[in-house]
Design a protein around this motif. Sequence first.
Motif, short mmCIF file in Angstrom:
data_model
loop_
_atom_site.label_atom_id
_atom_site.label_comp_id
_atom_site.label_asym_id
_atom_site.label_seq_id
_atom_site.Cartn_x
_atom_site.Cartn_y
_atom_site.Cartn_z
N MET A 196 33.30 38.39 38.47
CA MET A 196 33.56 37.50 37.36
C MET A 196 33.84 36.08 37.87
N GLY A 197 33.63 35.13 36.97
CA GLY A 197 33.91 33.73 37.30
C GLY A 197 32.79 32.84 36.81
N ALA A 204 37.56 43.67 38.65
CA ALA A 204 36.85 42.41 38.41
C ALA A 204 37.80 41.24 38.47
N GLY A 205 39.00 41.41 37.91
CA GLY A 205 39.99 40.34 37.99
C GLY A 205 40.41 40.04 39.41
N THR A 206 40.57 41.10 40.19
CA THR A 206 40.94 40.93 41.60
C THR A 206 39.83 40.21 42.37
N GLN A 207 38.59 40.63 42.13
CA GLN A 207 37.45 39.99 42.79
C GLN A 207 37.37 38.52 42.43
N ALA A 208 37.62 38.18 41.17
CA ALA A 208 37.56 36.78 40.74
C ALA A 208 38.60 35.95 41.48
N LYS A 209 39.82 36.50 41.62
CA LYS A 209 40.88 35.76 42.30
C LYS A 209 40.60 35.59 43.78
N GLN A 210 39.90 36.55 44.36
CA GLN A 210 39.58 36.47 45.78
C GLN A 210 38.61 35.33 46.08
N VAL A 211 37.67 35.11 45.19
CA VAL A 211 36.66 34.07 45.46
C VAL A 211 37.02 32.73 44.80
N ILE A 212 37.91 32.78 43.80
CA ILE A 212 38.38 31.55 43.16
C ILE A 212 39.91 31.63 43.15
N PRO A 213 40.56 31.31 44.27
CA PRO A 213 41.99 31.58 44.43
C PRO A 213 42.91 30.77 43.53
N ASP A 214 42.47 29.64 43.03
CA ASP A 214 43.35 28.79 42.22
C ASP A 214 42.65 28.40 40.92
N PRO A 215 42.48 29.36 40.00
CA PRO A 215 41.77 29.06 38.75
C PRO A 215 42.44 27.99 37.91
N ALA A 245 29.63 35.45 47.67
CA ALA A 245 29.99 36.45 46.66
C ALA A 245 28.78 36.84 45.82
N CYS A 246 27.87 35.88 45.59
CA CYS A 246 26.63 36.19 44.87
C CYS A 246 25.79 37.18 45.66
#
Length: 299
Positions: free
Chosen positions: A99-100, A199-210, A109-110
Amino acid sequence: MSHLPAANVVLITGASAGIGAALAQVLSERFQGIRLVLAARNKAKLEAVAAHCRHAGAEVLTVVTDLAQPDQAIDLATKALHHFGQIDVLVNNAGYGQMGPLELVPISACHRQFAVNLLGPLALTQAVIPHMRDRGGGRIINVSSIGGRLAFPIGGLYSASKFALESLSDTLRMELEPFNIKVSVIEPGPVSTEFISVAGTQAKQVIPDPEATPYRAAFKKLEQLEQKTGNNAWTSERVAQVIIKAMLADRPRPRYVAATGGDFLLFMMRRVLPTRIVDRFWQSFYGIDLVAKEWKQKP
């Protein structure tokens, strides 16, 4: 409907949890003596599922596999054939949702999203096809998503991988028909699994500071996604029953929608409503309308 012989071998990826684990357990309970090949990355969870299936009477081979590595996908097929001598049904279930906003997802990540959701299943399918052809037929069932037919904000990369998987499935269905290899797609909607939390965890891993991005309002709404979809979510066991339906059908359908109101949703979104109305709906659902408001208010 036909019956699934107990001697059949079913290979299931992503079998350590969620839909894959439920499918393995339902098959082992429903078809006494069935033989299963269960693959996933988590060895401990995989063995726990296998233990349940063996207790129910199934013969089980577990193979720890990371489908992001095509050589491991090919090795999985080799080990399954060496152990059981045949593969009658392949269920490409493993996958996850990156996600993101597309602007912010790193290319690395893609690559992994497509490696797991598309290239891994393709490599495994390629490895299994010659064997199925030589045996006179088989079944290939690819687990996609409603997101493989409809694209959503914040989930664009996941949808892109599932759109691609559906295209691959359509092509395989036509190419493999002469060899009696039947290909179907399963399209779940919301399911009560770890999918959204992962999915939420994956999003935070690649976008650490949303919070530091222009999409912070959408990220906040993403945190509420599981709560918003909970009332309509299916159990993994219910989706597994749809997969089994495709597995047993003499003439399996190209697609099986496994979602409450899914057929109606697809009909309205793809054929009836104007694109701008569909866009506004999903923008509201995923918080892009809030992003627009914040951006307009920016000094």
